[in-house]
Design a protein around this motif. Sequence first.
Motif, PDB file in Angstrom:
ATOM      1  N   TYR A  83       0.870  -1.162   0.000  1.00  0.00           N
ATOM      2  CA  TYR A  83       0.000   0.000   0.000  1.00  0.00           C
ATOM      3  C   TYR A  83       0.913   1.218   0.000  1.00  0.00           C
ATOM      4  CZ  TYR A  83      -3.793  -3.172   1.161  1.00  0.00           C
ATOM      5  OH  TYR A  83      -4.708  -4.191   1.123  1.00  0.00           O
ATOM      6  N   ILE A  84       0.654   2.131  -0.917  1.00  0.00           N
ATOM      7  CA  ILE A  84       1.446   3.351  -1.005  1.00  0.00           C
ATOM      8  C   ILE A  84       0.644   4.465  -0.350  1.00  0.00           C
ATOM      9  CG2 ILE A  84       2.531   5.017  -2.549  1.00  0.00           C
ATOM     10  CD1 ILE A  84       2.777   2.712  -4.588  1.00  0.00           C
ATOM     11  N   PHE A  85       1.275   5.110   0.623  1.00  0.00           N
ATOM     12  CA  PHE A  85       0.594   6.148   1.382  1.00  0.00           C
ATOM     13  C   PHE A  85       0.864   7.525   0.799  1.00  0.00           C
ATOM     14  CE2 PHE A  85      -1.186   4.341   5.300  1.00  0.00           C
ATOM     15  CZ  PHE A  85      -0.790   3.030   5.144  1.00  0.00           C
ATOM     16  N   GLY A  86      -0.158   8.376   0.855  1.00  0.00           N
ATOM     17  CA  GLY A  86       0.005   9.775   0.513  1.00  0.00           C
ATOM     18  C   GLY A  86       0.715  10.518   1.630  1.00  0.00           C
ATOM     19  N   GLY A 112       4.375  10.070   5.887  1.00  0.00           N
ATOM     20  CA  GLY A 112       3.501   8.911   5.798  1.00  0.00           C
ATOM     21  C   GLY A 112       4.304   7.627   5.914  1.00  0.00           C
ATOM     22  N   PRO A 113       3.652   6.526   6.222  1.00  0.00           N
ATOM     23  CA  PRO A 113       4.368   5.243   6.304  1.00  0.00           C
ATOM     24  C   PRO A 113       4.963   4.852   4.957  1.00  0.00           C
ATOM     25  CG  PRO A 113       2.206   5.106   7.365  1.00  0.00           C
ATOM     26  CD  PRO A 113       2.239   6.401   6.625  1.00  0.00           C
ATOM     27  N   GLU A 114       6.182   4.321   5.013  1.00  0.00           N
ATOM     28  CA  GLU A 114       6.882   3.835   3.821  1.00  0.00           C
ATOM     29  C   GLU A 114       7.012   2.316   3.903  1.00  0.00           C
ATOM     30  OE1 GLU A 114       7.689   7.544   1.835  1.00  0.00           O
ATOM     31  OE2 GLU A 114       8.131   5.488   1.186  1.00  0.00           O
ATOM     32  N   PHE A 115       6.644   1.667   2.824  1.00  0.00           N
ATOM     33  CA  PHE A 115       6.655   0.201   2.772  1.00  0.00           C
ATOM     34  C   PHE A 115       8.065  -0.355   2.936  1.00  0.00           C
ATOM     35  CE2 PHE A 115       5.347  -3.954   1.443  1.00  0.00           C
ATOM     36  CZ  PHE A 115       6.369  -4.433   0.640  1.00  0.00           C
ATOM     37  N   LEU A 116       8.178  -1.410   3.747  1.00  0.00           N
ATOM     38  CA  LEU A 116       9.449  -2.122   3.887  1.00  0.00           C
ATOM     39  C   LEU A 116       9.371  -3.504   3.260  1.00  0.00           C
ATOM     40  CD1 LEU A 116      10.440  -1.266   7.585  1.00  0.00           C
ATOM     41  CD2 LEU A 116      11.395  -0.295   5.497  1.00  0.00           C
ATOM     42  N   THR A 117       8.417  -4.330   3.746  1.00  0.00           N
ATOM     43  CA  THR A 117       8.378  -5.707   3.285  1.00  0.00           C
ATOM     44  C   THR A 117       6.993  -6.301   3.522  1.00  0.00           C
ATOM     45  OG1 THR A 117       9.524  -7.846   3.387  1.00  0.00           O
ATOM     46  CG2 THR A 117       9.191  -6.693   5.470  1.00  0.00           C
ATOM     47  N   TYR A 118       6.714  -7.392   2.803  1.00  0.00           N
ATOM     48  CA  TYR A 118       5.398  -8.040   2.857  1.00  0.00           C
ATOM     49  C   TYR A 118       5.553  -9.555   2.924  1.00  0.00           C
ATOM     50  CZ  TYR A 118       1.055 -10.067   1.105  1.00  0.00           C
ATOM     51  OH  TYR A 118      -0.082 -10.829   0.951  1.00  0.00           O
ATOM     52  N   PHE A 119       4.754 -10.171   3.791  1.00  0.00           N
ATOM     53  CA  PHE A 119       4.678 -11.621   3.897  1.00  0.00           C
ATOM     54  C   PHE A 119       3.251 -12.088   3.585  1.00  0.00           C
ATOM     55  CE2 PHE A 119       8.660 -12.800   5.941  1.00  0.00           C
ATOM     56  CZ  PHE A 119       9.087 -11.595   6.470  1.00  0.00           C
ATOM     57  N   GLN A 120       3.182 -13.170   2.852  1.00  0.00           N
ATOM     58  CA  GLN A 120       1.924 -13.894   2.707  1.00  0.00           C
ATOM     59  C   GLN A 120       2.150 -15.233   3.383  1.00  0.00           C
ATOM     60  OE1 GLN A 120      -0.149 -15.695  -1.103  1.00  0.00           O
ATOM     61  NE2 GLN A 120      -0.495 -13.498  -1.020  1.00  0.00           N
ATOM     62  N   ASN A 121       1.515 -15.421   4.504  1.00  0.00           N
ATOM     63  CA  ASN A 121       1.828 -16.539   5.400  1.00  0.00           C
ATOM     64  C   ASN A 121       3.326 -16.466   5.731  1.00  0.00           C
ATOM     65  OD1 ASN A 121      -0.857 -17.698   5.532  1.00  0.00           O
ATOM     66  ND2 ASN A 121      -0.553 -18.189   3.371  1.00  0.00           N
ATOM     67  N   GLU A 122       4.088 -17.521   5.502  1.00  0.00           N
ATOM     68  CA  GLU A 122       5.499 -17.482   5.865  1.00  0.00           C
ATOM     69  C   GLU A 122       6.395 -17.004   4.731  1.00  0.00           C
ATOM     70  OE1 GLU A 122       3.678 -20.115   5.586  1.00  0.00           O
ATOM     71  OE2 GLU A 122       4.618 -21.477   4.163  1.00  0.00           O
ATOM     72  N   ALA A 123       5.813 -16.811   3.559  1.00  0.00           N
ATOM     73  CA  ALA A 123       6.608 -16.424   2.394  1.00  0.00           C
ATOM     74  C   ALA A 123       6.780 -14.904   2.322  1.00  0.00           C
ATOM     75  CB  ALA A 123       5.924 -16.935   1.134  1.00  0.00           C
ATOM     76  N   GLY A 127      11.308  -2.708  -0.167  1.00  0.00           N
ATOM     77  CA  GLY A 127      11.398  -1.475   0.598  1.00  0.00           C
ATOM     78  C   GLY A 127      12.465  -1.483   1.678  1.00  0.00           C
ATOM     79  N   LEU A 128      13.087  -2.608   1.937  1.00  0.00           N
ATOM     80  CA  LEU A 128      14.131  -2.660   2.960  1.00  0.00           C
ATOM     81  C   LEU A 128      15.294  -1.772   2.512  1.00  0.00           C
ATOM     82  CD1 LEU A 128      14.073  -6.458   3.847  1.00  0.00           C
ATOM     83  CD2 LEU A 128      12.999  -4.574   5.082  1.00  0.00           C
ATOM     84  N   PRO A 129      15.696  -0.808   3.332  1.00  0.00           N
ATOM     85  CA  PRO A 129      16.660   0.200   2.869  1.00  0.00           C
ATOM     86  C   PRO A 129      18.076  -0.306   2.677  1.00  0.00           C
ATOM     87  CG  PRO A 129      15.953   0.647   5.126  1.00  0.00           C
ATOM     88  CD  PRO A 129      15.145  -0.494   4.662  1.00  0.00           C
ATOM     89  N   ALA A 143      13.014   5.952  13.719  1.00  0.00           N
ATOM     90  CA  ALA A 143      11.693   6.081  13.110  1.00  0.00           C
ATOM     91  C   ALA A 143      10.714   5.244  13.926  1.00  0.00           C
ATOM     92  CB  ALA A 143      11.708   5.581  11.657  1.00  0.00           C
ATOM     93  N   VAL A 144       9.458   5.322  13.542  1.00  0.00           N
ATOM     94  CA  VAL A 144       8.463   4.396  14.077  1.00  0.00           C
ATOM     95  C   VAL A 144       8.300   3.255  13.076  1.00  0.00           C
ATOM     96  CG1 VAL A 144       6.050   4.069  14.729  1.00  0.00           C
ATOM     97  CG2 VAL A 144       7.237   6.184  15.357  1.00  0.00           C
ATOM     98  N   TYR A 145       8.397   2.039  13.555  1.00  0.00           N
ATOM     99  CA  TYR A 145       8.242   0.858  12.702  1.00  0.00           C
ATOM    100  C   TYR A 145       6.850   0.275  12.970  1.00  0.00           C
ATOM    101  CZ  TYR A 145      13.030   1.502  11.461  1.00  0.00           C
ATOM    102  OH  TYR A 145      14.182   2.050  10.966  1.00  0.00           O
ATOM    103  N   LEU A 146       6.059   0.245  11.913  1.00  0.00           N
ATOM    104  CA  LEU A 146       4.675  -0.181  11.995  1.00  0.00           C
ATOM    105  C   LEU A 146       4.498  -1.549  11.358  1.00  0.00           C
ATOM    106  CD1 LEU A 146       3.081   3.186  10.834  1.00  0.00           C
ATOM    107  CD2 LEU A 146       2.838   2.223  13.113  1.00  0.00           C
ATOM    108  N   CYS A 147       3.721  -2.370  12.004  1.00  0.00           N
ATOM    109  CA  CYS A 147       3.345  -3.662  11.455  1.00  0.00           C
ATOM    110  C   CYS A 147       1.845  -3.631  11.177  1.00  0.00           C
ATOM    111  CB  CYS A 147       3.684  -4.764  12.448  1.00  0.00           C
ATOM    112  SG  CYS A 147       3.171  -6.415  11.944  1.00  0.00           S
TER     113      CYS A 147
END
Lengths: 113, 115
Positions: free
Chosen positions: A101-104, B42-53, B59-61, B88-92
Amino acid sequence: GESVGLHLPTLSVQEGDNSIINCAYSNSASDYFIWYKQESGKGPQFIIDIRSNMDKRQGQRVTVLLNKTVKHLSLQIAATQPGDSAVYFCAENCCSGTYKYIFGTGTRLKVLA
Amino acid sequence: GAGVSQSPRYKVAKRGQDVALRCDPISGHVSLFWYQQALGQGPEFLTYFQNEAQLDKSGLPSDRFFAERPEGSVSTLKIQRTQQEDSAVYLCASSLGEVGSAEAFFGQGTRLTVV
């Protein structure tokens, strides 16, 4: 807690008035959109979502409008209350096979008593 | 509780220290995301899991950042040799379905301060 949105655009509205928060999204192929509310020191809270096959969706006191022609999303809050004060973000998701999801940039809403 | 839980809530690390941030998603949620939120952004994407994958880690810097979700539930974000710019704040967030099929619910975040 920490401050969210120190340098964000700010919308100030009188309590009881309606608020309209706007968002320009980035990808014309995006097909799912979410509005989030973030209070200071908290994570984003889901408000309402909309898919690209719709142009309007209503929730409780909130309405989201989608204009795909100009890649514009808006959030309307009816009868704004002090508890609505927060930073509001739109988020978009594009395309099968993408996973983010890309945030504004966000808009700070201040409700004046 | 029924929401996404993150721990610790606050973490202060000395530069060069390794840290591990934990996320307990909502039970049964397939999708899990990590985001980074700098102050006033705004939050910046780092990484995504679908189940364990781990399907997306774009987005990992840097290679100092590593995330895992070995059993498809709890996830850990590890940052090695922390630097000040990692503050930073790390959000899950977790979602019942695949990306774009259902809303993502966020935890309160872990505020990391590197000194």
